[in-house]
Scaffold this active site. Structure first.
Site, mmCIF file in Angstrom:
data_model
loop_
_atom_site.group_PDB
_atom_site.id
_atom_site.type_symbol
_atom_site.label_atom_id
_atom_site.label_comp_id
_atom_site.label_asym_id
_atom_site.label_seq_id
_atom_site.Cartn_x
_atom_site.Cartn_y
_atom_site.Cartn_z
ATOM 1 N N PRO A 386 41.364 28.038 34.970
ATOM 2 C CA PRO A 386 40.937 29.424 35.234
ATOM 3 C C PRO A 386 39.696 29.774 34.430
ATOM 4 O O PRO A 386 39.584 29.420 33.253
ATOM 5 C CB PRO A 386 42.143 30.256 34.801
ATOM 6 C CG PRO A 386 43.302 29.322 34.822
ATOM 7 C CD PRO A 386 42.746 27.981 34.469
ATOM 8 N N ARG A 387 38.764 30.466 35.064
ATOM 9 C CA ARG A 387 37.509 30.808 34.399
ATOM 10 C C ARG A 387 37.674 32.049 33.538
ATOM 11 O O ARG A 387 38.456 32.949 33.836
ATOM 12 C CB ARG A 387 36.408 31.070 35.443
ATOM 13 C CG ARG A 387 35.921 29.822 36.144
ATOM 14 C CD ARG A 387 34.902 30.197 37.203
ATOM 15 N NE ARG A 387 33.739 30.862 36.616
ATOM 16 C CZ ARG A 387 32.562 30.301 36.472
ATOM 17 N NH1 ARG A 387 32.380 29.048 36.851
ATOM 18 N NH2 ARG A 387 31.542 30.964 35.954
ATOM 19 N N GLN A 388 36.913 32.074 32.454
ATOM 20 C CA GLN A 388 36.750 33.243 31.597
ATOM 21 C C GLN A 388 38.056 33.730 30.963
ATOM 22 O O GLN A 388 38.215 34.921 30.708
ATOM 23 C CB GLN A 388 36.093 34.387 32.392
ATOM 24 C CG GLN A 388 34.723 34.032 32.948
ATOM 25 C CD GLN A 388 34.089 35.180 33.703
ATOM 26 O OE1 GLN A 388 34.291 36.350 33.364
ATOM 27 N NE2 GLN A 388 33.322 34.853 34.724
ATOM 28 N N LEU A 391 40.300 29.033 27.994
ATOM 29 C CA LEU A 391 41.048 27.771 27.990
ATOM 30 C C LEU A 391 40.114 26.555 27.957
ATOM 31 O O LEU A 391 40.531 25.444 28.259
ATOM 32 C CB LEU A 391 41.968 27.698 29.211
ATOM 33 C CG LEU A 391 43.075 28.764 29.270
ATOM 34 C CD1 LEU A 391 43.905 28.610 30.541
ATOM 35 C CD2 LEU A 391 43.968 28.693 28.038
ATOM 36 N N GLY A 393 37.336 25.700 29.757
ATOM 37 C CA GLY A 393 37.016 25.083 31.033
ATOM 38 C C GLY A 393 35.652 24.421 31.064
ATOM 39 O O GLY A 393 35.488 23.331 31.625
ATOM 40 N N SER A 394 34.651 25.048 30.447
ATOM 41 C CA SER A 394 33.301 24.470 30.452
ATOM 42 C C SER A 394 33.260 23.157 29.681
ATOM 43 O O SER A 394 32.709 22.151 30.141
ATOM 44 C CB SER A 394 32.296 25.455 29.850
ATOM 45 O OG SER A 394 32.154 26.599 30.656
ATOM 46 N N SER A 395 33.844 23.149 28.489
ATOM 47 C CA SER A 395 33.804 21.924 27.680
ATOM 48 C C SER A 395 34.631 20.815 28.320
ATOM 49 O O SER A 395 34.350 19.632 28.102
ATOM 50 C CB SER A 395 34.281 22.203 26.255
ATOM 51 O OG SER A 395 35.599 22.680 26.245
ATOM 52 N N ALA A 396 35.646 21.171 29.123
ATOM 53 C CA ALA A 396 36.418 20.141 29.818
ATOM 54 C C ALA A 396 35.543 19.404 30.830
ATOM 55 O O ALA A 396 35.631 18.179 30.974
ATOM 56 C CB ALA A 396 37.627 20.764 30.516
ATOM 57 N N ASP A 441 37.456 23.123 20.145
ATOM 58 C CA ASP A 441 37.856 22.869 21.528
ATOM 59 C C ASP A 441 37.455 21.468 21.954
ATOM 60 O O ASP A 441 38.199 20.764 22.650
ATOM 61 C CB ASP A 441 37.193 23.880 22.467
ATOM 62 C CG ASP A 441 37.686 25.301 22.245
ATOM 63 O OD1 ASP A 441 38.620 25.472 21.448
ATOM 64 O OD2 ASP A 441 37.126 26.221 22.863
#
Length: 619
Positions: A386-388, A391, A393-396, A441
């Site tokens: 889920p964005r923003q 969690l 998400g970008s670094s994943a 993260d």
């Protein structure tokens, strides 16, 4: 710059095996020099090297140094391959007993042609798994380092160090600190093998004569022993550059070894050309500690299998980054549709993350002396994180992309070690894309599972990374996770706390110290399975965060989720920058009611599924 291809060897073992081979399958190769034997794909070994170095922009001249015994073969090869026959140097020898040695052959070239240029030297009878690398990168690194350059590779399992020149390389400077010519196994632990692929500066070439004067024995006149002398006698600085591919010198080997190597390399090249690589990185939850490692604190975090990012790479003619149909939209049903998607998803999808990672990866390899193969690829991604909602998400996406690039170009953990990999991912986001982010993260997504992190000031300032410990995944209790359906009310978590800390604000400094203390207590509670104690520590962690960030910064949505969780006796805290909460509810009956209430209030709620790196199927 001058290029010298060495093909003056007199090794007779392979030739005698071919001559006496009973089936006659190799009789057509009888008498042919090793460099003109078939290489990978049937092409002559020397043909590969000629294609690599036949670059007029880099080399003013390319010379072939051979012997009188095989001169005619190379003369015929030259006329058929647009190689200048006048650039074939004949050293006049006809037998192994009368050979000059590679050092003397190189010195003969320098002396006879009277040039004053830098020289690249390659053994033209050397099998290579993948010659599709960019020779200009080698030259560029050589010029940048302003010293001699030796190419090396990481030996595969089964290769014996006593058959190679072994180097020890400083990971910070790329300087070769030790060179061992065919050492016994107990001399060094290094598995980095140097091959006859060197760059020498013009001012160093006179040492060839000096070396020859002190080493009359022809067995000492191999380039490996000359490099060993240069390095160990500190005659000149010698740097190392890694090629992520295998090499085999067709020297004094028999027919069985030649066939084995040829089959091995052919199979690997064929397999790598068609396979597709998919790598995965997981969302993470912060369980304990300060909200950013920039405060020299301590944290515990865990990757979760609920959400992940997948990146797939495969070889292609052109380098292509494929936009995601949902996250990188370029077509919309209407202006209203564009407005709704942009409001919820933002303007920037994952494509920029792929592009920035590729840019940084190339830059890192160039700086670290890793020559990448000239292979293009198609890269695409998918994610269900889920964005923003904090969690990671970008670094994943960045982490999964980096995994793909490392596998595609055959880089190992030694080329980019885990602590440095986490810093690499952070730099992609902060330096290339100006995303506000912290290191923790990226650490947990690189190490995976349940990770304890100590970012003490001493460690961070002396080596650039902290102490990272994988904890037993069974230490994690059953957490629940809830997040906002509409993350626009997630607050501005970082606020001015960072600046206050830099200014020495006593409240913030004290809070960061308290976060670290809570983390150590939580580690003990988890290892002893004292989950009631862990629940209390989670609540203290949130209240401490609330005291320095204030309710206005946390946002109404985050506060509402904390309030609902506590209503059912659950410990609750934020697992990231905002938009989600995690909880620990020790009463199963209360947990059922808690989930219903969250769902009725418009939140998404689920059980956390820990990511165990030892059993996870998605890698």
């Amino acid at each position: 710059m001058i290029c010298a291809l060495l093909v003056a060897g007199h090794w007779a073992l392979l030739e005698s095996h071919i001559k006496n081979e009973v089936t006659g399958l190799y009789s057509h190769l009888e008498g042919i020099p090793k460099a003109l034997l078939p290489g990978v794909g049937g092409k002559k070994i020397l043909d590969f090297w000629w294609e690599v170095v036949n670059t007029r922009q880099l080399f003013s001249e390319v010379y072939l140094i051979t012997n009188a015994d095989k001169y005619k073969y190379y003369e015929r090869w030259a006329t058929a391959n647009d190689f200048p026959v006048e650039n074939i140097i004949n050293d006049g020898t006809t037998t192994g007993e009368t050979r000059l040695g590679a050092v003397a052959d190189l010195e003969l070239l320098v002396r006879s042609k009277k040039f004053s240029d830098d020289v690249l030297v390659v053994a033209g009878d050397m099998l290579c798994e993948d010659l599709n690398f960019d020779i200009s990168e080698v030259i560029k690194f050589f010029k940048f380092k302003k010293g001699e350059l030796a190419i090396y590779y990481e030996m595969e399992e089964g290769e014996k160090s006593e058959t190679r020149g072994i180097v020890e390389v400083c990971p910070c400077t790329n300087r070769i600190t030790k060179f061992y010519e065919k050492p016994s196994p107990n001399i060094t632990q290094s598995r980095l093998a140097s091959v006859v692929f060197y760059c020498f500066r013009a001012e160093t070439l006179p040492t060839l004569g000096e070396y020859l004067e002190g080493h009359p024995d022809v067995d000492d006149r191999v380039l490996g022993k000359y490099l060993e002398w240069l390095i160990n006698k500190d005659k000149a600085p010698v740097f190392g550059m890694k090629l992520p591919t295998g090499f085999q010198l067709i020297g004094n080997v028999g027919l069985s070894e030649y066939k084995k190597w040829l089959s091995h390399y052919s199979a690997k090249q064929h397999g790598s050309a068609v396979k597709s690589i998919t790598c995965c990185s997981y969302a993470r939850i912060g369980i304990m500690g300060n909200p950013s490692d920039g405060f020299y604190g301590k944290t515990i975090a865990m990757t979760i299998s609920n959400f992940w990012a997948d990146v797939t790479i495969h070889e292609s003619k052109k380098l292509v980054l494929v936009p995601h149909p949902l996250n990188d939209p370029t077509e919309f049903g209407s202006l209203q549709d564009l407005h709704g998607i942009s409001r919820k998803e933002g303007y920037l999808g994952g494509l920029r993350l792929l592009q920035a990672t590729c840019k940084k990866f190339y830059q890192y390899c160039s700086q670290q002396g890793i020559a990448l193969a000239k292979r293009n690829f198609t890269l695409k991604y998918d994610t269900n994180i889920p964005r923003q909602v904090g969690l990671a998400g970008s670094s994943a996406i960045v982490s999964a992309t980096l995994k793909c690039l490392m596998k595609f170009y055959d880089l190992t953990d030694d080329d980019l070690q885990k602590p440095l990999r986490a810093s690499f991912i952070l730099n992609v986001e902060t330096e290339e894309l100006f995303i506000t982010a912290g290191l923790q993260d990226r650490v947990v997504q690189v190490y995976e599972g349940l990770v304890y992190m100590d970012f003490s000031k001493e460690l961070m300032e002396t080596r650039g990374y902290g102490n990272y410990l994988n904890m037993d995944i069974s230490c994690a209790p059953q957490f629940w996770l809830a997040y906002l359906g509409d993350p626009s009310d997630s607050g501005k978590i970082h606020s001015n706390v960072r600046q206050r800390w830099l200014n020495g604000d006593s409240d913030v400094v004290a809070a960061m110290k308290a976060f670290a203390e809570l983390t150590d207590l939580a580690k003990t509670a988890m290892e002893t399975r004292n989950f009631p104690e862990l629940a209390e520590l989670m609540n203290k962690n949130f209240e401490l965060r609330r005291s320095i960030y204030t309710d206005a910064c946390l946002g109404n949505g985050n506060l509402r989720m904390v309030e609902l969780g506590r209503k059912y006796g659950s410990a609750v805290k934020l697992p990231g920058s905002g938009g989600a909460v995690i909880g620990l509810c020790l009463d199963p009956d209360n947990l059922v009611d808690l989930k219903k209430t969250f769902q009725e209030s418009g939140f998404v709620v689920c059980d956390v599924v820990p990511c165990d790196p030892s059993t996870s199927l998605k890698k």
